[in-house]
Design an enzyme around this catalytic site. Structure first.
Site: not given
Length: 300
Positions: A250-251
């Site tokens: 997600g990052d």
């Protein structure tokens, strides 16, 4: 300038153990040590994609010194605040028949330390981007996200927020440039279960109605959705590949989106780069690299 904030960084000690059991000695078959924290992950992937950023946050003790070293070693400008009491976390991630995590507490952060962070953020202005992500340790005020956004209000900096539940919803009236929940976090906000991209779109629009300018929803194997402040809506299935490690995916999507936007100014390209970067990280034991991201974008 792109800055990231990680309030409670860690050393992530990742091990694999065959058939781990409690109460006996278990021996590892694989070990990896990485600097941990959502903002740090964003900075590392940005660097891998060819974009400089500055990593901010709080560090303490010998573990904090090593985190700063690892971050600099990855090519990121480490501009952390060193805290006197306590030590930065060591988070053990044990991969066996089941995955188990042991997360440390982190140092005690004082009001003076918070003021040091504000002083660093005060340099941000028009054209700069700030990424605030992850949990807030109990030694910090629970409204740190809002305090930072209120302090920077009117200065022209774009603020990206990647957080869960109230940390995210409480900042929506302050109009963050981009928010990035996953489909489970988005469903949790509205009390629904969201499994498909078509189900996600109306709830992503609801986040825009509540104040977010742009909404990027990551959905792991289902791909993702983007709803923009220009009326655009994009959705895409995930790239095909074998998931090795989903930590940081997600990052990586946040970093990919920012890199694509900086390079092209196009929300569509930024969205495609976000999904490719998230998948590239998930398909390997390291965070996404430029060649891996481009290969996935070209294959789509």
């Amino acid at each position: 300038m792109i800055c990231t904030v990680t309030f409670n960084p860690s050393i992530d000690y990742i091990v694999r153990v065959d058939d781990m059991r409690l109460g006996v000695i278990n021996r590892t078959t694989y070990e990896q040590v990485l600097p941990g924290g959502k903002g740090i992950n964003v900075s590392v992937v940005l660097g891998n994609l060819g974009h400089k950023s500055r990593a901010l946050g709080f560090l303490a003790g010998f573990t904090g010194t090593e985190i700063a070293h690892l971050v600099r070693e990855s090519g990121v400008d480490a501009d952390f605040i060193h805290v006197d009491e306590g030590l930065s976390r060591i988070n053990a991630k044990i991969k066996s028949n089941e995955e188990t995590e042991l997360n440390g507490q982190g140092p005690k952060i004082t009001d003076a330390n918070i003021e040091e962070l504000y002083a660093k953020l005060d340099g941000l202005g028009e054209g700069d981007t700030l990424v605030i992500s992850g949990s807030v340790p109990n030694t910090l005020p629970g409204d740190m996200y809002e305090r930072i956004m209120q302090r920077l209000d009117g200065r022209g900096a774009r603020i990206v927020v990647d957080a869960e539940r109230k940390l995210l919803t409480n900042v929506l009236p302050l109009h963050p440039f981009l928010v990035k929940p996953n489909n489970f976090e988005l469903g949790d906000i509205f009390g629904v279960t969201l499994k498909t991209r078509d189900e996600v779109i109306p709830y992503a629009r609801k986040l825009r109605e509540k104040g977010a300018r742009n909404v990027l929803v990551s959905m792991a194997g289902e791909g993702g959705v983007f709803v923009g402040d220009d009326g655009s809506v994009f959705q895409s299935p995930a790239a095909k590949g074998t998931v090795v490690n989903s930590v940081g995916a997600g990052d990586s999507a946040v970093a990919g989106f920012l890199a694509g936007l900086v390079e092209t100014g196009s929300y569509e390209v930024a969205f495609k780069m976000a999904l490719a970067a998230g998948s590239a990280s998930a398909f390997s034991d390291h965070l996404a690299r430029r060649d891996e991201v481009e290969a996935l974008m070209n294959a789509s």
